[in-house]
Write an enzyme that holds these catalytic residues in place. Structure first.
Site, PDB file in Angstrom:
ATOM      1  N   HIS A  99       0.858  -1.206   0.000  1.00  0.00           N
ATOM      2  CA  HIS A  99       0.000   0.000   0.000  1.00  0.00           C
ATOM      3  C   HIS A  99       0.886   1.246   0.000  1.00  0.00           C
ATOM      4  O   HIS A  99       1.904   1.281   0.687  1.00  0.00           O
ATOM      5  CB  HIS A  99      -0.936  -0.004   1.215  1.00  0.00           C
ATOM      6  CG  HIS A  99      -2.056   0.982   1.059  1.00  0.00           C
ATOM      7  ND1 HIS A  99      -1.864   2.337   1.227  1.00  0.00           N
ATOM      8  CD2 HIS A  99      -3.356   0.821   0.703  1.00  0.00           C
ATOM      9  CE1 HIS A  99      -3.009   2.968   0.991  1.00  0.00           C
ATOM     10  NE2 HIS A  99      -3.940   2.066   0.668  1.00  0.00           N
ATOM     11  N   GLU A 168      -3.846   1.661  -7.351  1.00  0.00           N
ATOM     12  CA  GLU A 168      -4.281   2.797  -6.538  1.00  0.00           C
ATOM     13  C   GLU A 168      -3.373   3.993  -6.822  1.00  0.00           C
ATOM     14  O   GLU A 168      -2.284   4.093  -6.221  1.00  0.00           O
ATOM     15  CB  GLU A 168      -4.184   2.461  -5.043  1.00  0.00           C
ATOM     16  CG  GLU A 168      -5.077   1.341  -4.599  1.00  0.00           C
ATOM     17  CD  GLU A 168      -5.451   1.465  -3.119  1.00  0.00           C
ATOM     18  OE1 GLU A 168      -6.656   1.462  -2.831  1.00  0.00           O
ATOM     19  OE2 GLU A 168      -4.554   1.595  -2.266  1.00  0.00           O
ATOM     20  N   GLY A 226     -11.359   2.627   0.773  1.00  0.00           N
ATOM     21  CA  GLY A 226     -10.921   3.136   2.073  1.00  0.00           C
ATOM     22  C   GLY A 226     -12.082   3.762   2.826  1.00  0.00           C
ATOM     23  O   GLY A 226     -12.990   3.079   3.309  1.00  0.00           O
TER      24      GLY A 226
HETATM   25  P1  13P Z   1      -9.999   6.003  -0.164  1.00  0.00           P
HETATM   26  O1  13P Z   1     -11.081   5.107  -0.714  1.00  0.00           O
HETATM   27  O2  13P Z   1     -10.319   6.560   1.182  1.00  0.00           O
HETATM   28  O3  13P Z   1      -9.568   7.016  -1.172  1.00  0.00           O
HETATM   29  O4  13P Z   1      -8.715   5.056   0.102  1.00  0.00           O
HETATM   30  C1  13P Z   1      -8.282   4.210  -0.887  1.00  0.00           C
HETATM   31  C2  13P Z   1      -7.296   3.272  -0.322  1.00  0.00           C
HETATM   32  O5  13P Z   1      -6.189   3.664   0.035  1.00  0.00           O
HETATM   33  C3  13P Z   1      -7.700   1.878  -0.171  1.00  0.00           C
HETATM   34  O6  13P Z   1      -6.613   1.048   0.088  1.00  0.00           O
END
Ligand code: 13P
Length: 244
Positions: A99, A168, A226
């Site tokens: 991550h 991501e 998230g």
């Molecule tokens: P958000 O959905 O809060 O933007 O976060 C994404 C995330 O980092 C999931 O691992």
């Protein structure tokens, strides 16, 4: 409207306590009512909640996963860490690795690769996160960055059947910004060309509004969510809207 098998993975990050777990009851009853929909829900809560959540989800189709783990499969003098076997021991089937929030703290591709290898040996499915920063996007080196993260992160991993890649973009996490449809489609296609047969999820500001555009990307296999996954209603809305 899609009928595709999709993953909806909740990454709670450092949020939630024992009380919060009650809110998941809504999601449990939603999945029980929607048996015909083909989707996989996975909760990745903070480590403190893995065991109680595992017990709570025992008789359901929802799985749990860790948010990170140590690279060693053995017990050891590593204060503050848990390893992939320990995750497995409390009922986890998945683990998020690579991550960007952990890469930013100094996790290298090499370390992530060791963690992936150890997690696969322990029998976990790995949600391997990759993504470019805004600076890299502006420099138009996104594909180069992803290629480097993929080739280093998946080095020596021949059997990729337990790997799920989560794309991501760092600039999209928690920002409310999402990539343009054609850009996201192209990037997912690029990743799938590099790693044949792999499922690719998208993560970054997925919520009940942005899902309307994100679900149009027909090569995406699900979402890593998230903030919006912490409120059951929002999480359910995302799933419902994906299929409607
Ligand atoms: P958000 O959905 O809060 O933007 O976060 C994404 C995330 O980092 C999931 O691992």
């Amino acid at each position: 409207m899609t009928n595709k098998y999709m993953y909806f993975i909740a990454n709670w990050k450092m949020f939630g306590n024992l009380k919060t777990l009650n809110s998941i009851n809504k999601v449990i009853s939603f999945t029980k009512k929607n048996k015909k929909n083909k989707f996989k829900l996975v909760y990745c809560p903070p480590a403190s909640l893995l065991f109680p959540l595992s017990k709570k989800l025992q008789a359901t189709s929802i799985d749990i996963g860790g948010q990170n783990c140590h690279e060693s499969q053995n017990f050891g003098a590593n204060t503050g860490y848990i390893n992939s076997k320990m995750l497995k021991d409390v009922g986890a089937k998945y683990v998020i690795l690579g991550h960007s929030e952990n890469r930013q703290l100094g996790e290298s591709d090499k370390l992530i690769n060791s963690k992936i290898q150890s997690s696969i040996k322990s029998g976990l499915k790995v949600i391997f996160c990759i993504g470019e920063t805004l600076k890299q996007k502006k420099k138009k080196i996104t594909k180069r960055v992803l290629f480097s993260q993929i080739s280093k992160g998946l080095k020596k991993i021949r059997n990729k059947k337990n790997i799920i890649i989560a794309y991501e973009p760092v600039w999209s996490i928690g920002s409310g910004m999402i990539p343009r449809e054609y850009e996201l489609f192209e990037i997912i296609k690029y990743i799938k060309n590099k790693v044949r047969g792999v499922k690719v999820l998208y993560g970054g500001s997925v919520n009940s509004k942005s899902i309307k555009n994100l679900k149009k990307i027909n090569n995406v296999d699900g979402f890593l969510i998230g903030g919006a996954s912490q409120v059951s209603k929002n999480f359910i809305d995302i799933i419902k809207k994906t299929y409607n």
